[in-house]
Design an enzyme around this catalytic site. Sequence first.
Site, PDB file in Angstrom:
ATOM      1  N   HIS A   1       0.826  -1.214   0.000  1.00 38.78           N
ATOM      2  CA  HIS A   1       0.000   0.000   0.000  1.00 38.78           C
ATOM      3  C   HIS A   1       0.861   1.264   0.000  1.00 38.78           C
ATOM      4  O   HIS A   1       0.388   2.320   0.414  1.00 38.78           O
ATOM      5  CB  HIS A   1      -0.926  -0.003   1.224  1.00 38.78           C
ATOM      6  CG  HIS A   1      -1.919  -1.129   1.213  1.00 38.78           C
ATOM      7  ND1 HIS A   1      -1.839  -2.199   2.064  1.00 38.78           N
ATOM      8  CD2 HIS A   1      -2.995  -1.357   0.422  1.00 38.78           C
ATOM      9  CE1 HIS A   1      -2.853  -3.037   1.822  1.00 38.78           C
ATOM     10  NE2 HIS A   1      -3.552  -2.555   0.819  1.00 38.78           N
ATOM     11  N   HIS A   2       2.116   1.154  -0.420  1.00 39.28           N
ATOM     12  CA  HIS A   2       2.954   2.364  -0.388  1.00 39.28           C
ATOM     13  C   HIS A   2       2.434   3.419  -1.354  1.00 39.28           C
ATOM     14  O   HIS A   2       2.735   4.597  -1.212  1.00 39.28           O
ATOM     15  CB  HIS A   2       4.420   2.025  -0.695  1.00 39.28           C
ATOM     16  CG  HIS A   2       4.664   1.622  -2.117  1.00 39.28           C
ATOM     17  ND1 HIS A   2       4.221   0.418  -2.622  1.00 39.28           N
ATOM     18  CD2 HIS A   2       5.270   2.258  -3.141  1.00 39.28           C
ATOM     19  CE1 HIS A   2       4.560   0.337  -3.904  1.00 39.28           C
ATOM     20  NE2 HIS A   2       5.195   1.445  -4.238  1.00 39.28           N
TER      21      HIS A   2
ATOM     22  N   ASP B   1       7.146   3.025 -13.415  1.00 43.21           N
ATOM     23  CA  ASP B   1       6.711   4.300 -12.830  1.00 43.21           C
ATOM     24  C   ASP B   1       5.205   4.509 -12.935  1.00 43.21           C
ATOM     25  O   ASP B   1       4.733   5.581 -13.339  1.00 43.21           O
ATOM     26  CB  ASP B   1       7.456   5.476 -13.480  1.00 43.21           C
ATOM     27  CG  ASP B   1       8.932   5.453 -13.144  1.00 43.21           C
ATOM     28  OD1 ASP B   1       9.261   5.229 -11.974  1.00 43.21           O
ATOM     29  OD2 ASP B   1       9.760   5.620 -14.067  1.00 43.21           O
TER      30      ASP B   1
ATOM     31  N   LYS C   1      -3.259  -2.299  -7.519  1.00 38.18           N
ATOM     32  CA  LYS C   1      -3.678  -2.606  -8.892  1.00 38.18           C
ATOM     33  C   LYS C   1      -3.246  -4.007  -9.280  1.00 38.18           C
ATOM     34  O   LYS C   1      -2.145  -4.444  -8.941  1.00 38.18           O
ATOM     35  CB  LYS C   1      -2.973  -1.584  -9.809  1.00 38.18           C
ATOM     36  CG  LYS C   1      -3.419  -1.599 -11.232  1.00 38.18           C
ATOM     37  CD  LYS C   1      -4.627  -0.716 -11.472  1.00 38.18           C
ATOM     38  CE  LYS C   1      -5.241  -0.949 -12.820  1.00 38.18           C
ATOM     39  NZ  LYS C   1      -6.016  -2.212 -12.886  1.00 38.18           N
TER      40      LYS C   1
ATOM     41  N   SER D   1      -3.371   0.361 -18.302  1.00 37.61           N
ATOM     42  CA  SER D   1      -4.424   0.454 -17.284  1.00 37.61           C
ATOM     43  C   SER D   1      -4.326   1.787 -16.548  1.00 37.61           C
ATOM     44  O   SER D   1      -5.340   2.407 -16.215  1.00 37.61           O
ATOM     45  CB  SER D   1      -4.265  -0.667 -16.247  1.00 37.61           C
ATOM     46  OG  SER D   1      -4.874  -1.844 -16.698  1.00 37.61           O
TER      47      SER D   1
ATOM     48  N   LYS E   1      -3.649  -8.631  -6.652  1.00 38.22           N
ATOM     49  CA  LYS E   1      -4.082  -9.646  -7.620  1.00 38.22           C
ATOM     50  C   LYS E   1      -5.252 -10.410  -7.037  1.00 38.22           C
ATOM     51  O   LYS E   1      -5.343 -10.574  -5.823  1.00 38.22           O
ATOM     52  CB  LYS E   1      -2.931 -10.618  -7.911  1.00 38.22           C
ATOM     53  CG  LYS E   1      -3.144 -11.496  -9.110  1.00 38.22           C
ATOM     54  CD  LYS E   1      -3.139 -10.686 -10.400  1.00 38.22           C
ATOM     55  CE  LYS E   1      -2.228 -11.209 -11.444  1.00 38.22           C
ATOM     56  NZ  LYS E   1      -1.691 -10.241 -12.332  1.00 38.22           N
TER      57      LYS E   1
ATOM     58  N   LYS F   1       6.340  -4.550 -10.625  1.00 42.38           N
ATOM     59  CA  LYS F   1       6.040  -4.162 -12.004  1.00 42.38           C
ATOM     60  C   LYS F   1       5.685  -2.671 -12.080  1.00 42.38           C
ATOM     61  O   LYS F   1       6.213  -1.932 -12.896  1.00 42.38           O
ATOM     62  CB  LYS F   1       4.830  -4.995 -12.441  1.00 42.38           C
ATOM     63  CG  LYS F   1       4.656  -5.205 -13.896  1.00 42.38           C
ATOM     64  CD  LYS F   1       3.376  -5.991 -14.162  1.00 42.38           C
ATOM     65  CE  LYS F   1       3.467  -7.457 -13.812  1.00 42.38           C
ATOM     66  NZ  LYS F   1       2.306  -8.225 -14.325  1.00 42.38           N
TER      67      LYS F   1
END
Length: 471
Positions: free
Chosen positions: A63-64, A98, A69, A361, A105, A93
């Site tokens: 959660h940084h 960036d 995602k 995305s 997931k 990833k």
Amino acid sequence: MAHIKFFEQVNKNFDKAVDYLPHPPGILEQIRNCNSVYHVTFPLMRDGGKVEVLHAWRAEHSHHKLPTKGGIRYAMNVNEDEVMALAALMTYKCAIVDVPFGGAKGGVRINGRQYSKHELERVTRRFTFELIRKSFIGPGIDVPAPDYGTGAREMSWIVDTYNAMTENDVNAFACVTGKPIPQGGVRGRTEATGRGVFFGVREACEFADDMKRVGLEKGLEGKKVVVQGLGNVGYHAAKFIQEGGGIIVGLAEYEGAIYNPAGMDVEAVVKHRKNSGSILGFPGAKDLKASLEALELPCDILVPAALENQITMDNVDRIQAKIIAEAANGPVTADAGDALQEKGAIILPDMYLNAGGVTVSYFEWLKNLSHVRFGRMTKRFEEDINKKILKTIEDATGKKVSGSLLDRISRGPEEEDLVNSGLEETMINSYNQIREIREEYKKENMPLRTAAFICAINKIANSYQDLGIFP
Ligand code: GLU
């Protein structure tokens, strides 16, 4: 084959980078761990009235940055270990390319091919409902996307369910990516992972020194390529690699594989499979009944684009490719990766090579938050400026630019042009970042994967430090 723990594999690779990093052990431990996992079971009423209980998971690894995602997959081998590993890969990833997200997931243990469309719709809507109930989905919380066994159709069920369950959320469409265009999707998302694989492979082939080391010429042109998996990622990767000059000599699907050293046309193979129901029997090609044998075919580039743990200590000695392009997540186990590295092969690591999907995305999420199509405000303006520049050149030189050329160079960019060029820039830039790290440790024969981990961990550690969590 002994059961391979996937999250352990990812962490084994993580640990190889640790020796090269200056960060305190606490921060590395925080990065390595999977922050939260939600396991839910729910009933599915089959079309005939029978009830089945399904298992589903969503893991949020880091959660940084928010939202987290990552895709949702439908497959029989989905389990807690797998979603945690894949969520971790998403964290690294996103950092590499960036994209300002944490990693997540999800998955449902189901063989989608054995269920009707209506059954899959019920599964997807119910899973979405369970995610909403536990705050595991939302534009600023956790944003799913397609993965193995899911696509735009499932994403539109997710966004519709989310819309129905939430009130007055102007950003509701940003709760999931990979949607159909009329449902808030972005042009180019479907092809993005495969296109990104192509950009990554092409860039890697551009370095003459690296190619020389593995006995190959510079450039993608003429290289013999085997692709495992003709799903969304494999199909698009094969198609763009072929368009970019690669020769597709082998293609594998779950029912078997085909091989033709002279090359095969990807579209023709897809058509043949659609018509006949199998990849086997393609005119001019040799059939391989055991699909996994395709990995051992003679070729320059092997693109595993299906599932994890495909190249293991069991078959690594028979792999002939000089470049292994990991389009899937985790297709090479950590030990098999070491063996390939020792043999002198180049592995283009998953967490870099298949990051094109999440990159686009990110563009889709930005589009949803800004509520405007990319290029809508600027397309015509740029077109007018380009025409004025060309007119000035024509006046100054006294020469005319021909009609078709004029159209081509004066045209303002469409959404898809912007998405594709943003993706190309990202893939090239990120490869160069990783390669530069690898070059620093060239004498130690550092794999690109370790360089990719160094790149990712540094960025994540910096953001934890910026948050003031670590001194
Ligand atoms: N499922 C894809 C992946 O593994 C895409 C994830 C996303 O776009 O969030 O990278």
